[in-house]
Design an enzyme around this catalytic site. Structure first.
Site, PDB file in Angstrom:
ATOM      1  N   ASP A  36     -24.122 -21.572   6.515  1.00 46.42           N
ATOM      2  CA  ASP A  36     -25.553 -21.558   6.206  1.00 46.42           C
ATOM      3  C   ASP A  36     -26.232 -20.291   6.719  1.00 46.42           C
ATOM      4  O   ASP A  36     -25.642 -19.506   7.459  1.00 46.42           O
ATOM      5  CB  ASP A  36     -26.231 -22.768   6.861  1.00 46.42           C
ATOM      6  CG  ASP A  36     -25.777 -24.075   6.237  1.00 46.42           C
ATOM      7  OD1 ASP A  36     -25.293 -24.049   5.096  1.00 46.42           O
ATOM      8  OD2 ASP A  36     -25.917 -25.109   6.912  1.00 46.42           O
ATOM      9  N   HIS A  37     -27.507 -20.184   6.356  1.00 43.81           N
ATOM     10  CA  HIS A  37     -28.406 -19.204   6.970  1.00 43.81           C
ATOM     11  C   HIS A  37     -29.291 -19.960   7.959  1.00 43.81           C
ATOM     12  O   HIS A  37     -29.501 -21.170   7.818  1.00 43.81           O
ATOM     13  CB  HIS A  37     -29.285 -18.544   5.902  1.00 43.81           C
ATOM     14  CG  HIS A  37     -28.495 -17.767   4.892  1.00 43.81           C
ATOM     15  ND1 HIS A  37     -28.232 -16.421   5.032  1.00 43.81           N
ATOM     16  CD2 HIS A  37     -27.895 -18.151   3.750  1.00 43.81           C
ATOM     17  CE1 HIS A  37     -27.504 -16.006   4.006  1.00 43.81           C
ATOM     18  NE2 HIS A  37     -27.283 -17.043   3.206  1.00 43.81           N
ATOM     19  N   ASN A  38     -29.826 -19.245   8.952  1.00 44.73           N
ATOM     20  CA  ASN A  38     -30.829 -19.875   9.817  1.00 44.73           C
ATOM     21  C   ASN A  38     -32.102 -20.026   8.997  1.00 44.73           C
ATOM     22  O   ASN A  38     -32.609 -19.045   8.447  1.00 44.73           O
ATOM     23  CB  ASN A  38     -31.093 -18.996  11.048  1.00 44.73           C
ATOM     24  CG  ASN A  38     -29.876 -18.934  11.957  1.00 44.73           C
ATOM     25  OD1 ASN A  38     -29.165 -19.919  12.115  1.00 44.73           O
ATOM     26  ND2 ASN A  38     -29.629 -17.772  12.547  1.00 44.73           N
TER      27      ASN A  38
END
Ligand SMILES: CC(C)(COP(=O)(O)OP(=O)(O)OC[C@H]1O[C@@H](n2cnc3c(N)ncnc32)[C@H](O)[C@@H]1OP(=O)(O)O)[C@@H](O)C(=O)NCCC(=O)NCCS
Length: 178
Positions: free
Chosen positions: A70-72
């Site tokens: 994921d991305h933050n």
């Protein structure tokens, strides 16, 4: 012929941890850190992100996507694109798993020995050994074998490698022209 093809694909994609018996259909986008066991097959148009490990005898259909992590997305005041990523989690596929066409496998999941992922599914949780899972998100839709005894017998056969081997790719590996 396939031996040369396998070698050229490994070298061309710089896949140092892919077992020499693994067959990868092209085109495909494969992270250089991919680890595979023996006699795996990866169908064409696969996209395999980082930190993916396949056991022995893993069969991956065409167009399967291992997403990468994921991305933050909870950093107040910073757009997702500039927020960085959390630490990358490994994705593990155990021996003798079959992943159907165009399935999506999220990072950090483990697909247990002998499991089957139905075509078009989204795997976002660990899959138990010998389960058949399908849908978005993937749920258990069946069991591969009827009994514990059959599962044990299958495990034993995998451990010894004592079974008949039929070829996976009978024809050319590249997709046919439209
Ligand atoms: C999963 C699969 C192997 C069938 O397994 P099965 O045990 O024979 O399953 P069934 O056909 O009896 O279906 C069982 C249930 O799962 C559902 N199901 C089957 N395939 C599904 C899929 N891809 N996605 C979601 N649900 C699915 C069925 O609708 C059925 O639901 P119901 O009980 O509510 O009617 C097959 O559907 C599949 O996806 N094969 C992959 C083919 C492929 O990608 N080939 C590429 C070459 S590697």
């Amino acid at each position: 012929m396939h031996t040369l093809y396998r070698f050229l694909v490994r070298r061309g994609l710089r896949l140092s941890a892919v077992h020499p018996t693994t067959l990868i259909g092209l085109p495909g986008t494969i992270s250089r850190d991919l680890i595979t066991g023996r006699d795996c097959f990866i169908g064409f148009n696969a996209r395999i992100g980082p930190k993916v490990q396949l056991g022995d005898y893993v069969l991956i259909g065409p167009g399967v996507l291992f997403t990468g992590d994921d991305h933050n997305f909870r950093t107040v005041g910073t757009p997702v694109i500039f927020s960085g990523r959390p630490p990358l989690r490994p994705t593990v596929v155990d021996d003798d798993v079959w992943i159907g066409a165009r399935a999506i496998i999220l990072s950090g999941t483990r697909i247990g020995m002998g499991a089957i992922v139905a075509a078009g599914s989204l795997v976002n949780k660990d899959v138990p050994d010998f389960a058949i899972v399908g849908g978005v998100p993937a749920k258990v839709i069946g069991r591969r074998f009827e009994s514990e005894a059959d599962q044990d017998a299958h495990r034993a056969a995998l451990a010894t490698g004592d079974f008949e081997r039929r070829r996976v790719a009978r024809k050319k590996l590249a997709p046919s022209a439209p």
